[in-house]
Design an enzyme around this catalytic site. Sequence first.
Site, PDB file in Angstrom:
ATOM      1  N   SER A 113       0.816  -1.214   0.000  1.00 30.03           N
ATOM      2  CA  SER A 113       0.000   0.000   0.000  1.00 30.03           C
ATOM      3  C   SER A 113       0.849   1.263   0.000  1.00 30.03           C
ATOM      4  O   SER A 113       0.365   2.348  -0.351  1.00 30.03           O
ATOM      5  CB  SER A 113      -0.949   0.008   1.207  1.00 30.03           C
ATOM      6  OG  SER A 113      -0.223  -0.006   2.427  1.00 30.03           O
ATOM      7  N   SER A 149      14.902  -6.609   5.497  1.00 29.71           N
ATOM      8  CA  SER A 149      15.371  -6.474   6.869  1.00 29.71           C
ATOM      9  C   SER A 149      15.583  -4.991   7.149  1.00 29.71           C
ATOM     10  O   SER A 149      14.788  -4.150   6.725  1.00 29.71           O
ATOM     11  CB  SER A 149      16.652  -7.290   7.063  1.00 29.71           C
ATOM     12  OG  SER A 149      17.099  -7.208   8.393  1.00 29.71           O
ATOM     13  N   LYS A 172      13.899  -8.227  13.635  1.00 35.76           N
ATOM     14  CA  LYS A 172      14.754  -8.221  12.449  1.00 35.76           C
ATOM     15  C   LYS A 172      15.989  -9.111  12.641  1.00 35.76           C
ATOM     16  O   LYS A 172      16.443  -9.760  11.692  1.00 35.76           O
ATOM     17  CB  LYS A 172      15.172  -6.784  12.105  1.00 35.76           C
ATOM     18  CG  LYS A 172      14.021  -5.906  11.620  1.00 35.76           C
ATOM     19  CD  LYS A 172      13.353  -6.481  10.373  1.00 35.76           C
ATOM     20  CE  LYS A 172      12.291  -5.545   9.819  1.00 35.76           C
ATOM     21  NZ  LYS A 172      11.647  -6.074   8.594  1.00 35.76           N
TER      22      LYS A 172
END
Length: 292
Positions: free
Chosen positions: A10, A136, A154
Amino acid sequence: MATVLITGCSSGFGLASALAFARNGDRVYASMRDTVKAGPLQRAAEQEGLKINILTLDVTQPATFKGVVKEIVEEAGRIDVLVNNAGILRVGAFEDLTERAIRDVMETNFFGPMLLTRQVLPYMREQNGGYIIMISSLSGVAGLSGDVIYTGSKFALEGATEALRHEVDRWDIKVALVQAALYETNIFAPNLPAESILPADYPAESPYKTLVETKLEGLRSKIPDALDPAIVGDLLVKIAGSDGSQLRWPADELSEMVLGALSGKSDKDRDNFLRGAAGTDWWSEGKNGPDD
């Protein structure tokens, strides 16, 4: 022509990468949690005369993954590239975050991409090839204060991806990680309300208040210099066309500098570098502010 599935399209990296792959002549399936927000991507694609398939996929709803992946394979015949991009950020000291916020970040940033990858792998094995690209962050290689749970998600993604690389290479399935610095995306929006320094629901009496305020003020000051997500979009197309020998791909000069600077450092040197880069020496020294 490759068939590409991308999450979180989006805005930001997802939107930019959907356009980049479509420009490359690939068949793009751009997914997002709420297709009501597809307007910016649709308008950009129409302006350039690009064909992009937009579909609903919420990375926190793994029960839906199998059906989405199957539908794409039935229509396109294969999935050549999976870009796991969707992610969220919750800035704040770890002690102050709610358990719900902690779990939301891990569900979105770690479990979502890993479980979606798990659904795509059987098809890539069957076709004897594919590329899995994980978005990442510098937070995946460098842990800073005020960023504990995002960093944790992460780091987990980086470790799992590196291990996965060695499990799937026998089927010519390639795996890559992209580390990016500060880009103009919406990931910071919930953490940077215009009306106050701290997010609206942040504990007013937090013992970490000055640390978090300083972090957010610093982040606000850097937003005007944030990089264009199109840089990452173009990089993803390059990665998808590469031979798979490179696992980690820094997206910009700052990412290259940080990755290079951290390589081979002792824990003490690493801590000194990170505190200096973050400007949080004052906090670790027990001071009340950066100018104390």
